[in-house]
Design an enzyme around this catalytic site. Structure first.
Site, PDB file in Angstrom:
ATOM      1  N   TYR A  87      34.385  68.787  63.804  1.00 10.09           N
ATOM      2  CA  TYR A  87      34.314  67.785  62.740  1.00 10.09           C
ATOM      3  C   TYR A  87      35.705  67.215  62.532  1.00 10.09           C
ATOM      4  CZ  TYR A  87      33.659  65.822  58.029  1.00 10.09           C
ATOM      5  OH  TYR A  87      33.618  64.997  56.933  1.00 10.09           O
ATOM      6  N   ASP A  94      43.526  68.174  66.400  1.00 10.86           N
ATOM      7  CA  ASP A  94      43.214  68.033  64.973  1.00 10.86           C
ATOM      8  C   ASP A  94      43.493  69.367  64.286  1.00 10.86           C
ATOM      9  OD1 ASP A  94      42.177  67.710  62.453  1.00 10.86           O
ATOM     10  OD2 ASP A  94      40.232  66.929  63.112  1.00 10.86           O
ATOM     11  N   LYS A 147      44.574  69.062  54.312  1.00  9.73           N
ATOM     12  CA  LYS A 147      44.320  70.312  53.606  1.00  9.73           C
ATOM     13  C   LYS A 147      45.611  71.002  53.120  1.00  9.73           C
ATOM     14  CE  LYS A 147      39.608  70.577  55.082  1.00  9.73           C
ATOM     15  NZ  LYS A 147      39.073  70.051  56.313  1.00  9.73           N
TER      16      LYS A 147
HETATM   17  C1  LIG Z   1      38.485  68.684  56.677  1.00  9.16           C
HETATM   18  C2  LIG Z   1      38.695  68.187  58.057  1.00  9.16           C
HETATM   19  C3  LIG Z   1      38.847  66.822  58.349  1.00  9.16           C
HETATM   20  C4  LIG Z   1      38.619  65.754  57.320  1.00  9.16           C
HETATM   21  O1  LIG Z   1      39.524  65.806  56.276  1.00  9.16           O
HETATM   22  P1  LIG Z   1      39.142  65.094  54.885  1.00  9.16           P
HETATM   23  O2  LIG Z   1      40.394  65.225  54.087  1.00  9.16           O
HETATM   24  O3  LIG Z   1      37.978  65.844  54.341  1.00  9.16           O
HETATM   25  O4  LIG Z   1      38.796  63.682  55.221  1.00  9.16           O
HETATM   26  C5  LIG Z   1      39.186  66.451  59.624  1.00  9.16           C
HETATM   27  N1  LIG Z   1      39.349  67.368  60.590  1.00  9.16           N
HETATM   28  C6  LIG Z   1      39.185  68.685  60.358  1.00  9.16           C
HETATM   29  C7  LIG Z   1      39.390  69.657  61.472  1.00  9.16           C
HETATM   30  C8  LIG Z   1      38.835  69.132  59.091  1.00  9.16           C
HETATM   31  O5  LIG Z   1      38.637  70.440  58.883  1.00  9.16           O
END
Ligand SMILES: *Cc1c(COP(=O)(O)O)cnc(C)c1O
Length: 455
Positions: free
Chosen positions: A163, A258, A290
């Site tokens: 994701y 990511d 995060k």
């Molecule tokens: C949470 C997450 C996102 C998206 O971040 P948001 O701040 O919720 O838009 C993208 N990549 C990874 C791996 C994530 O865990």
């Protein structure tokens, strides 16, 4: 993952399970919320659709503990889905944020905290330059645009179950066969947005080699979670990220790692600290979010200086944001990262070790098939009888109804787990002996509830 199977609700708990806690105030707020907000929540997984029941509305939090509007206290094993590395309301972070607020909250002009946070990130992570945005979604969206602008190519490769936020091109499901372009993963995404996305099974080297052979000179980038955490924790097999980096390099594509979830969470340097730093390779672009926002909306993408130089205003690839690098958010992120010392990671690692082995023991004793998987300090428990989970298809063997029973038994015993069977469990440096003991005490009855749901 946020797109995983849903079901309505679970049955009553067994007689010897913990007693359900009062939820009248949460229920009343949920009613009001549903009349003004779709599903009553501002991000789908919060609605408890996957586990049934009433989502708890949180009034306050401190350290490892959440307090809901009915006055129930819970040990928090979500930590805002990762950001709260130091626990809630950390006094030093609070003080710096309060001081920043007193100086005004947004100027639309550059500030010192942005520079300091960028320096901190460049010092820890394999990036030479960073650009701040406000969410992980924005970070991955912008990284892909930059990769396409830099390479002059259009195809993006991703893995099923990873994701990357709700970016149109990445809300894609594998098409009818390997190495064919993806179909939209949700209504509202036009086929034209995913027709340049290829979706592969995770940990599958042959599939990666095949698409790079089939689409020479067309692949702009491969994006992957540095260690997937959004289908439960599915670590890369040994050398897999190095293989991806090398394959991209050999084909003139960019490797986008990511680290929105893993960055500054699984180790001081994120997932890269566990593989790239040891093996001696670097991604071309990295996305963060995060933890680096310290509980505020801050995220970033960064990487090689020559790639980042293509970004406006230095280069022609456009990207912008009214609240990007917001002084409150960057102050909170900077305070958090400066306090995230080796001791913090050692503490979280030890607490995670205790919780995951106790969870595994309790489930084994109750006869619930499961597997615990981890990367650094981050882990999850798959309720599956299929053994090791190495890709999304494996993750889908999870028994979501057994997890739902387990989840509610834990909640009734004062432990707030992710309301989905496909998520990591998060701890913080504020998870002390009392918090961990509360989790340990809750596990045996919850494991029996899971077993009863399977019977
Ligand atoms: C949470 C997450 C996102 C998206 O971040 P948001 O701040 O919720 O838009 C993208 N990549 C990874 C791996 C994530 O865990």
């Amino acid at each position: 993952m946020r797109g995983c199977p849903d079901f309505a609700r679970v049955g009553p708990l067994s007689d010897n399970g913990p007693v359900p806690r009062p939820t009248a105030a949460s229920s009343a707020l949920f009613e009001r919320a549903r009349s003004v907000t779709p599903g009553g929540v501002n991000s789908p997984v919060r609605a408890f659709n996957a586990v049934g029941g009433t989502p708890r509305f949180i009034r306050s939090a401190a350290g490892a503990w959440l307090t809901d509007v009915d006055g129930n206290e819970y040990v928090d094993l979500i930590c805002s889905w990762g950001p709260m590395l130091l626990g809630h309301a950390h006094p030093e972070v609070q003080a710096q944020v309060a001081a920043a607020v007193a100086r005004g909250t947004s100027y639309g002009a550059p500030t010192e905290p942005e520079v300091e946070l960028a320096e901190e990130i460049v010092a820890r992570a394999p990036v030479e330059k960073v650009r701040f945005v406000s969410s992980g979604t924005e970070a991955t969206m912008s990284a892909i645009r930059l990769a396409r602008g830099f390479t002059g190519r259009d195809v993006v490769v991703k893995f099923a179950g990873c994701y990357h936020g709700h970016v149109d091109a990445l809300l894609a499901s594998a098409g009818s066969g390997l190495a064919t372009f993806a179909v939209p993963g949700t209504p509202g995404v036009p086929a034209s947005s995913t027709e340049l996305t290829l979706v592969l099974p995770y940990n599958d080297r042959a599939a990666v080699e095949k698409v790079f052979a089939e689409y020479p000179d067309r692949i702009a980038c491969l994006i992957t979670e540095a260690s997937p955490g959004n289908m439960g924790v599915v670590p890369p097999e040994a050398g897999f990220n190095a293989f991806l980096a090398e394959t991209c390099r050999a084909h003139g594509a960019l490797f986008v790692s990511d680290e929105v979830m893993t960055g500054f969470r699984v180790s001081r340097q994120g997932q890269w600290g566990l593989d790239g730093a040891v093996e001696g390779w670097r991604p071309d672009l990295v996305t963060f979010g995060k933890v680096m926002g310290g509980g505020f909306p801050a995220a970033a993408f960064g990487g090689r200086a020559d790639v980042m130089a293509r970004l406006a205003p230095e280069g022609p690839v456009y990207q912008a944001g009214t609240l990007s690098g917001n002084p409150i958010a960057t102050t909170a992120g900077l305070a958090t990262l400066r306090l995230a010392t080796d001791e913090v990671y050692a503490h979280i690692g030890a607490a995670a070790e205790t919780v995951k082995s106790a969870a595994s023991d309790a489930l084994r004793q109750a006869g619930v098939a499961h597997v615990v998987q981890a990367t650094g300090t981050m882990f999850s428990v798959f309720f599956t009888a299929s053994g090791r989970v190495r890709d999304f298809d494996d993750a889908l063997t999870t028994d979501a109804s057994a997890y739902a029973a387990f989840f509610h038994a834990m909640l009734d015993a004062g432990v707030y787990l992710p309301p989905s069977a496909y998520e990591a469990w998060f701890l913080s440096s504020a998870h002390d002996d009392r918090a961990v003991q509360t989790v340990l005490d809750a596990l045996p009855a919850a494991a029996r509830a899971a077993a009863a749901a399977q019977a």
